[in-house]
Write a protein that holds these residues in place. Structure first.
Motif, PDB file in Angstrom:
ATOM      1  N   THR A 112       0.829  -1.198   0.000  1.00  0.00           N
ATOM      2  CA  THR A 112       0.000   0.000   0.000  1.00  0.00           C
ATOM      3  C   THR A 112       0.872   1.260   0.000  1.00  0.00           C
ATOM      4  O   THR A 112       2.101   1.189   0.083  1.00  0.00           O
ATOM      5  CB  THR A 112      -0.897   0.031   1.244  1.00  0.00           C
ATOM      6  OG1 THR A 112      -0.058   0.127   2.408  1.00  0.00           O
ATOM      7  CG2 THR A 112      -1.742  -1.218   1.340  1.00  0.00           C
ATOM      8  N   ALA A 113       0.234   2.427  -0.070  1.00  0.00           N
ATOM      9  CA  ALA A 113       0.944   3.691   0.085  1.00  0.00           C
ATOM     10  C   ALA A 113       1.538   3.770   1.492  1.00  0.00           C
ATOM     11  O   ALA A 113       1.009   3.169   2.436  1.00  0.00           O
ATOM     12  CB  ALA A 113      -0.007   4.867  -0.148  1.00  0.00           C
ATOM     13  N   PRO A 114       2.659   4.491   1.668  1.00  0.00           N
ATOM     14  CA  PRO A 114       3.334   4.524   2.971  1.00  0.00           C
ATOM     15  C   PRO A 114       2.438   4.922   4.144  1.00  0.00           C
ATOM     16  O   PRO A 114       2.515   4.324   5.210  1.00  0.00           O
ATOM     17  CB  PRO A 114       4.455   5.535   2.742  1.00  0.00           C
ATOM     18  CG  PRO A 114       4.772   5.419   1.294  1.00  0.00           C
ATOM     19  CD  PRO A 114       3.441   5.188   0.637  1.00  0.00           C
ATOM     20  N   GLN A 128       8.950   7.447   9.433  1.00  0.00           N
ATOM     21  CA  GLN A 128       9.524   7.500   8.087  1.00  0.00           C
ATOM     22  C   GLN A 128       8.451   7.345   7.013  1.00  0.00           C
ATOM     23  O   GLN A 128       8.459   8.055   6.006  1.00  0.00           O
ATOM     24  CB  GLN A 128      10.583   6.411   7.911  1.00  0.00           C
ATOM     25  CG  GLN A 128      11.272   6.454   6.540  1.00  0.00           C
ATOM     26  CD  GLN A 128      12.367   5.420   6.412  1.00  0.00           C
ATOM     27  OE1 GLN A 128      12.550   4.563   7.271  1.00  0.00           O
ATOM     28  NE2 GLN A 128      13.117   5.486   5.315  1.00  0.00           N
ATOM     29  N   LEU A 129       7.526   6.448   7.224  1.00  0.00           N
ATOM     30  CA  LEU A 129       6.472   6.217   6.245  1.00  0.00           C
ATOM     31  C   LEU A 129       5.618   7.459   6.038  1.00  0.00           C
ATOM     32  O   LEU A 129       5.138   7.716   4.932  1.00  0.00           O
ATOM     33  CB  LEU A 129       5.596   5.046   6.691  1.00  0.00           C
ATOM     34  CG  LEU A 129       6.262   3.662   6.662  1.00  0.00           C
ATOM     35  CD1 LEU A 129       5.375   2.624   7.327  1.00  0.00           C
ATOM     36  CD2 LEU A 129       6.586   3.251   5.238  1.00  0.00           C
ATOM     37  N   ARG A 130       5.449   8.247   7.082  1.00  0.00           N
ATOM     38  CA  ARG A 130       4.595   9.428   6.978  1.00  0.00           C
ATOM     39  C   ARG A 130       5.310  10.634   6.367  1.00  0.00           C
ATOM     40  O   ARG A 130       4.702  11.691   6.209  1.00  0.00           O
ATOM     41  CB  ARG A 130       4.038   9.772   8.363  1.00  0.00           C
ATOM     42  CG  ARG A 130       2.935   8.822   8.801  1.00  0.00           C
ATOM     43  CD  ARG A 130       2.201   9.328  10.038  1.00  0.00           C
ATOM     44  NE  ARG A 130       0.927   8.655  10.202  1.00  0.00           N
ATOM     45  CZ  ARG A 130       0.747   7.510  10.864  1.00  0.00           C
ATOM     46  NH1 ARG A 130       1.787   6.927  11.462  1.00  0.00           N
ATOM     47  NH2 ARG A 130      -0.448   6.945  10.949  1.00  0.00           N
ATOM     48  N   GLN A 131       6.565  10.493   6.043  1.00  0.00           N
ATOM     49  CA  GLN A 131       7.303  11.593   5.418  1.00  0.00           C
ATOM     50  C   GLN A 131       7.056  11.691   3.918  1.00  0.00           C
ATOM     51  O   GLN A 131       7.396  12.699   3.293  1.00  0.00           O
ATOM     52  CB  GLN A 131       8.798  11.428   5.682  1.00  0.00           C
ATOM     53  CG  GLN A 131       9.201  11.660   7.126  1.00  0.00           C
ATOM     54  CD  GLN A 131      10.678  11.412   7.347  1.00  0.00           C
ATOM     55  OE1 GLN A 131      11.464  11.386   6.397  1.00  0.00           O
ATOM     56  NE2 GLN A 131      11.075  11.226   8.596  1.00  0.00           N
ATOM     57  N   GLY A 137       6.090  -0.693  -2.967  1.00  0.00           N
ATOM     58  CA  GLY A 137       4.980   0.031  -3.576  1.00  0.00           C
ATOM     59  C   GLY A 137       5.501   1.120  -4.492  1.00  0.00           C
ATOM     60  O   GLY A 137       6.703   1.243  -4.743  1.00  0.00           O
ATOM     61  N   MET A 138       4.585   1.959  -4.974  1.00  0.00           N
ATOM     62  CA  MET A 138       4.945   2.983  -5.945  1.00  0.00           C
ATOM     63  C   MET A 138       5.864   4.051  -5.370  1.00  0.00           C
ATOM     64  O   MET A 138       6.557   4.738  -6.108  1.00  0.00           O
ATOM     65  CB  MET A 138       3.679   3.626  -6.507  1.00  0.00           C
ATOM     66  CG  MET A 138       2.889   2.717  -7.427  1.00  0.00           C
ATOM     67  SD  MET A 138       3.800   2.184  -8.896  1.00  0.00           S
ATOM     68  CE  MET A 138       4.413   0.573  -8.368  1.00  0.00           C
TER      69      MET A 138
END
Length: 465
Positions: A261-263, A286-289, A419-420
């Protein structure tokens, strides 16, 4: 694990997301003898390549085509026995600027581009040549697209050609977009042109549904458990690493999970008490950056064509869409019952007004803009319309993106991400989704073979501190 939750049969790997990344990873893992379960929230597999019906044909909700450089997905078609369905198409591209459509299919068209003075037309033509001399994208990673494009073609070329495209695509993020993103785009378009300068693109007869059907059949043959309509809710982890994936009110124990999925969506899977590994907070931050934009795509089924152009870039900030893609100038309208299919695409924040409109409001809002672009256009041309939305459609690649990009193998043992947002330096696309799935599967299978998975008392596996 909560005692009240039903527990499914354990598998080696749970894949979260049934787009091309997750499906390709499942295919590669299963071919190596790994037991795999795919969890897809939608009622069908495919992600952004999922389809809807036009006449008696299936068509992607969001436009798709391939370049000659898209070797990963072309290879997948060969492996699945559908390579004969891949068809080449010579296409026409253009640009809408100052209420006029300019043809931009061949290099000579650049020299005829009236909005620029002749010297700037030469700069625009040379820009692609100069961009092609850059062999290593790392040379550009510290620069913005604006800085780089101005250095190659000058301010006037940037303001007329590139600024409207970047602003139309990225909105308020336009000034932050990294040069690597634009470099990749220029390389892709250059590689898809013939010696005469015409552009050849590829489309699968029957669309992505042809590929997804073949892929689903092969996954079933390999014993992959694909569950649609099943939303992943949480990743469960203890001090050793992954224990299970919670989805649909049930627990799916696994040695590994691949989250495609998206971060930000991946971060939500970690935001609960059952994700107890000490590496969770840092990974979640980190994922939310990674910034992301949504997409609204209005698809028209018309009874006549708008133009002879397949891909029309819109360089007019007053027009609400960044691109007008007339699909049946790529594929034969006879395959869609004689209908002429048009995609109008807009990237925008998920809280933007256009994204929150009803389908009917989106259509009505778009009509006067279409009349302005195509003076002969009339509402009666449209037999049917469809509106598709994707909340996470486009990651925003900024300078220094390698420091922000999520890792494939996280510091939580057993948790992998693909993911993308991780196809950098390339931009999102089905080809890179397939490549990302293969890369993830290769690493995950290697780790499984080496016995590297979360270890608990009484289990075999690698030691963890």
């Amino acid at each position: 694990m909560p005692e009240a939750a039903a527990v499914e049969k354990p598998v080696d790997v749970v894949v979260v997301g049934g787009g091309f990344t997750g499906l390709t990873a499942a295919l590669e893992l299963a071919a190596k003898g790994v037991s795999v379960r795919v969890l897809e929230a939608e009622d069908e597999i495919g992600g952004l390549a999922a389809s809807f019906t036009v006449g008696d044909r299936e068509l992607e909700r969001f436009y798709h085509h391939w370049f000659s450089s898209d070797t990963e997905i072309l290879r997948l078609c060969e492996e699945l026995g559908i390579a004969d369905a891949v068809e080449p198409h010579l296409t026409r591209t253009g640009m809408y600027y100052a209420n006029t459509i300019f043809k931009l299919s061949k290099p000579i068209d650049v020299l005829r581009f009236a909005p620029l003075a002749f010297t700037d037309r030469l700069r625009l033509g040379l820009l692609a040549v100069r961009a092609g001399r850059v062999r290593n994208w790392r040379e550009l990673e510290h620069r913005t697209a604006e800085e780089w494009l101005v250095s190659l073609g000058g301010r006037r070329v940037y303001d007329v050609v590139w600024r409207p495209l970047l602003e139309g695509k990225f909105g308020d993020y336009a000034g932050q977009v990294g040069a690597t993103w634009m470099w990749t785009k220029l390389h892709l378009r250059g590689g898809s042109r013939t010696k005469s300068g015409s552009e050849t693109l590829y489309y699968l007869r029957g669309g992505s549904r042809t590929l997804l059907t073949a892929l689903g059949r092969r996954l079933a043959e390999l014993g992959v458990d694909v569950r649609t309509g099943t939303t992943a809710e949480a990743l469960h982890a203890d001090g050793y690493g992954l224990t299970a994936v919670a989805a649909g009110g049930r627990l799916h124990p696994a040695r590994q999970v691949l989250v495609t999925t998206a971060p930000e969506q991946a971060a939500r899977l970690l935001d609960h008490p059952e994700a107890a590994h000490p590496a969770v907070p840092a990974l979640s931050r980190q994922l939310r950056q990674v910034g992301y934009l949504a997409n609204v795509c209005l698809v028209l089924e018309n009874n006549r064509k708008l133009s002879d152009t397949y891909w029309l870039n819109v360089n007019d900030p007053s027009f609400p869409y960044v691109g007008v893609i007339e699909h049946t100038n790529l594929d034969d309208p006879a395959r869609y019952g004689g209908r002429h299919i048009v995609y109008l695409s807009k990237y925008l924040p998920a809280d933007a007004e256009l994204y929150r409109m009803t389908d009917e409001q989106v259509f009505e809002f778009s009509l006067p803009h279409l009349r302005r672009m195509f003076p002969g256009f009339d509402r009666g041309w449209v037999d049917r319309y469809h509106v598709w939305r994707a909340e996470y459609a486009q990651p925003v690649v900024t300078p220094g993106y390698t420091r922000t990009m999520p890792p494939l193998q996280s510091r939580i043992p057993g948790v992998y991400l693909a993911g993308m947002a991780q196809v950098f330096p390339e931009d999102r696309g089905t080809n890179y989704a397939v490549r990302g799935g293969r890369q993830a599967a290769l690493l995950m299978a290697e780790q499984l073979n080496r016995g590297i998975s979360p270890t608990r008392d009484g289990e075999n596996g690698a030691d963890h501190e």
